[in-house]
Design a protein around this motif. Structure first.
Motif, PDB file in Angstrom:
ATOM      1  N   GLY A   1       0.784  -1.227   0.000  1.00 20.23           N
ATOM      2  CA  GLY A   1       0.000   0.000   0.000  1.00 20.23           C
ATOM      3  C   GLY A   1       0.812   1.270   0.000  1.00 20.23           C
ATOM      4  O   GLY A   1       0.242   2.360  -0.088  1.00 20.23           O
TER       5      GLY A   1
ATOM      6  N   ARG B   1       0.327   4.020  -2.682  1.00 21.33           N
ATOM      7  CA  ARG B   1      -0.906   4.804  -2.734  1.00 21.33           C
ATOM      8  C   ARG B   1      -0.610   6.303  -2.756  1.00 21.33           C
ATOM      9  O   ARG B   1       0.396   6.758  -2.214  1.00 21.33           O
ATOM     10  CB  ARG B   1      -1.808   4.459  -1.553  1.00 21.33           C
ATOM     11  CG  ARG B   1      -2.221   2.988  -1.478  1.00 21.33           C
ATOM     12  CD  ARG B   1      -3.062   2.730  -0.244  1.00 21.33           C
ATOM     13  NE  ARG B   1      -4.322   3.420  -0.335  1.00 21.33           N
ATOM     14  CZ  ARG B   1      -5.425   2.940  -0.910  1.00 21.33           C
ATOM     15  NH1 ARG B   1      -5.392   1.723  -1.446  1.00 21.33           N
ATOM     16  NH2 ARG B   1      -6.537   3.631  -0.956  1.00 21.33           N
TER      17      ARG B   1
ATOM     18  N   ASN C   1      -7.057   1.590   2.159  1.00 19.86           N
ATOM     19  CA  ASN C   1      -7.989   2.672   1.903  1.00 19.86           C
ATOM     20  C   ASN C   1      -8.703   3.064   3.192  1.00 19.86           C
ATOM     21  O   ASN C   1      -9.513   2.306   3.726  1.00 19.86           O
ATOM     22  CB  ASN C   1      -9.009   2.243   0.851  1.00 19.86           C
ATOM     23  CG  ASN C   1      -9.959   3.371   0.489  1.00 19.86           C
ATOM     24  OD1 ASN C   1      -9.615   4.546   0.614  1.00 19.86           O
ATOM     25  ND2 ASN C   1     -11.155   3.017   0.047  1.00 19.86           N
TER      26      ASN C   1
END
Length: 472
Positions: free
Chosen positions: A319, A322, A406
Motif C-alpha cells: 500500500g 498509494r 484505503n
C-alpha cells in the motif's frame, strides 16, 4: 555612573602588578567599566555556547553532514571573526577563548568562517575521524573518472546556491568545448539530470550555447530546496544566472526562491521534465543511453546535478504506492481536519507532527521504531512531549507500519497489530544517498574522514582505468 569601590578594587587586583603611576591610573580607571562590561558579555556568550554544545551532544548531533570547519587552536586568537561571519548563527562559538564548532549538524559549508579568520586557523573538510562522507572524484572541468559523465552542485560536497549555479554553468562550458570536435548525429549533446540550482543554471547555459539537451528531475522544480520546511531561511551569495541575470540576495525564504525559479522558467522558456526519475545510465555507441520512468534518451554527455538528498527512504510495505503516502510535509494547512500518520523519529518527523497538531481538527499519530527519540534537538523533544501530554499527538514508540489501506493504516506496536483510521501517511525517514547510483555508472567515490577540498582532482590518465558502465 557611580562605581562600587569593592568591584573596582577587585578589578585592580586582577591586573598585572606594575609600578605605580598616577597618570596611568587616571587613564585606567575610566576604562574599567568598559572592560568589565566586555567581560560580562563574553562570559554570557560563552555560557550560551556551552549550552548549545551540550544540547547537541545530548541529542547525538555531533557529526557534521557537509563541508565544515576544523579549528587549529594553536593558531586561533579568539577574535570571534568566524563566529560573526557564519550566516547560520550559533554554529560556531567561543569556548575558553578559542573558536569551537558548537552545533555541527547546522553547518551548511558556507565557508565564510574560513575567509573571515585573520589567523588562518580554520580549514574546511569533509567528514570526521568517525563519520565518513562520500565524495565522487571529479577533474577540474567537473568530469568524473568515466569520460563523458560530469558532476555539478551539492553532489560534489559543496552546498550553497552560489556554488551550485557557478558549477552548473562552468560544467556546461567544459562540455560544449568537448563537443566541438564531434560531428552531429541523432544523439543529444547533453542530458542534464536534476533541476536544483546547478541543474537550472546548467540548462540555461546549454540554451545560451545552443546545445541540444534535455533536463529531467525526479521530483519538482527546485531540487533539494523544494523539500525544505516552509519559510526556511536559505543563505547564499550574489551570482549571475545565464539568460536571466544577477541574483543579488544573500538570504531568502524557501517560497521566495521557488518563486524565482518559476519566474526563470517563464521568462526564458526553459523546459524541464519534472517527475521523471532516471533509472539507469549505460554507455552506448560513443555516448550514453539514459532510461527514465517515461522514456529512453541518447546523449553524448551526461551532467549529474542530483544533490545529496537522494531518493526518499521507503517503508517497503503493501500500500505504500498509494497517492496518500508522501515523503515530506510541505504545507500543514492542507491537512486540516484530516487523520494523519507521521512516520519517523528525527527532527523532521517531530516538527511535522507538531506542525500538523496545530491545524484545526487534525488528528495526528506519530510512529517511531525505537523506544526513545535519538538524534533530536531538545526543543523538539520538549515540543512533542507537550503535544502528547495535551492529547494533540498520539505517540507509538517501538512501532512500525505494516500496511497502508484505503482509509486505514496498520501498525505493529510492541508485538501487537493496531488498525488505525487514516487519511494520509507522511514518511520522514530520511533519504538514500546517490552513492549506489553513481557506482552503477562506474563513477568512483571516495569516503572522506576529515580531509579537505571540494572534490578530489584526478589525473586524466586515470580515466582510462574507469570500469565499464553497467545497468543499475
Amino acid at each position: 555612573m557611580p562605581f562600587d569601590p569593592a568591584v573596582i578594587a577587585y578589578a585592580l587586583s586582577a591586573l598585572p602588578k606594575l609600578p605605580f603611576d598616577s597618570a596611568a591610573l587616571a587613564y585606567l580607571l575610566p576604562a574599567l567599566p568598559i572592560w568589565m562590561s566586555y567581560r560580562a558579555r563574553y562570559r554570557a556568550t560563552e555560557r550560551k555556547s556551552h549550552m548549545i554544545l551540550e544540547d547537541a551532544r545530548e541529542a547525538g548531533l555531533t557529526e557534521p553532514s557537509s563541508l565544515h570547519p576544523v579549528i587549529d587552536t594553536a593558531k586561533c586568537v579568539g577574535c570571534s571573526a568566524c563566529v560573526l561571519a557564519c550566516p547560520e548563527g550559533d554554529v560556531l562559538g567561543l569556548l575558553e577563548g578559542k573558536a569551537t564548532l558548537i552545533d555541527p549538524t547546522r553547518c551548511i559549508g558556507h565557508g565564510a568562517c574560513e575567509q573571515a579568520c585573520p589567523a588562518d586557523a580554520l580549514s574546511l573538510v569533509f567528514g570526521t575521524a568517525t563519520r565518513g562522507v562520500d565524495i565522487p572524484f571529479v577533474s577540474p572541468d567537473f568530469e568524473t573518472n568515466v569520460p563523458g559523465i560530469y558532476l555539478a552542485g551539492e553532489i560534489g560536497g559543496m552546498g550553497l546556491i552560489r556554488n551550485a549555479v557557478k558549477q552548473g554553468s562552468e560544467a556546461v562550458d567544459a562540455i560544449a568545448a568537448a563537443n566541438e570536435s564531434e560531428g552531429a548525429d541523432d544523439m543529444l549533446d547533453l542530458m542534464i539530470v536534476g533541476a536544483g540550482p546547478a541543474g537550472i543554471a546548467a540548462s540555461l547555459r546549454a540554451m545560451e550555447l545552443g546545445l541540444r539537451f534535455e533536463t529531467v528531475e525526479q521530483d519538482s522544480l527546485g531540487g533539494t530546496v523544494a523539500h525544505f520546511p516552509r519559510n526556511k531561511l536559505i543563505m547564499t551569495a550574489p551570482v549571475k544566472l545565464p539568460l536571466y541575470g544577477e541574483l543579488r540576495f544573500r538570504e531568502i525564504r524557501k517560497e521566495a526562491l521557488l518563486g524565482i525559479w518559476e519566474d526563470v522558467i517563464e521568462r526564458t522558456g526553459l523546459h524541464i521534465r519534472c517527475n521523471e526519475r532516471v533509472a539507469e545510465v549505460t554507455s552506448a555507441g560513443g555516448g550514453f543511453t539514459i532510461r527514465t520512468a517515461h522514456g529512453v534518451y541518447r546523449a553524448r554527455r551526461v551532467l549529474l546535478a542530483i544533490g545529496r538528498r537522494g531518493t526518499p527512504r521507503k517503508l517497503g510495505v503493501p500500500g505504500e504506492e498509494r497517492s496518500n503516502v508522501v515523503y515530506r510535509l510541505t504545507d500543514p494547512a492542507q491537512y486540516v481536519g484530516q487523520r494523519v500518520l507521521v512516520v519517523g523519529g528525527g527532527d523532521s518527523a517531530i516538527e511535522a507532527a507538531v506542525a500538523l497538531a496545530e491545524q484545526p481538527g487534525t488528528e495526528v499519530t506519530l510512529s517511531y521504531r525505537r523506544d526513545a527519540f535519538s538524534r533530536t534537538r531538545r526543543q523538539n523533544r520538549s515540543a512533542i512531549e507537550a503535544a502528547v501530554a495535551a492529547d494533540r499527538v498520539t505517540l507509538y514508540l517501538q512501532s512500525s507500519v505494516e500496511e497502508v489501506s484505503n482509509g486505514s493504516v496498520s501498525l505493529r506496536h510492541r508485538g501487537e497489530r493496531l488498525d488505525l483510521a487514516n487519511d494520509h501517511v507522511i514518511v520522514c525517514a530520511g533519504g538514500e544517498l546517490s552513492t549506489g547510483f553513481l557506482h552503477s555508472m562506474g563513477i568512483r567515490v571516495e569516503r572522506r574522514f576529515g580531509t579537505a577540498g571540494p572534490g578530489a582532482v584526478i589525473d586524466p590518465a586515470d580515466s582510462a582505468k574507469a570500469p565499464d558502465l553497467k545497468a543499475a
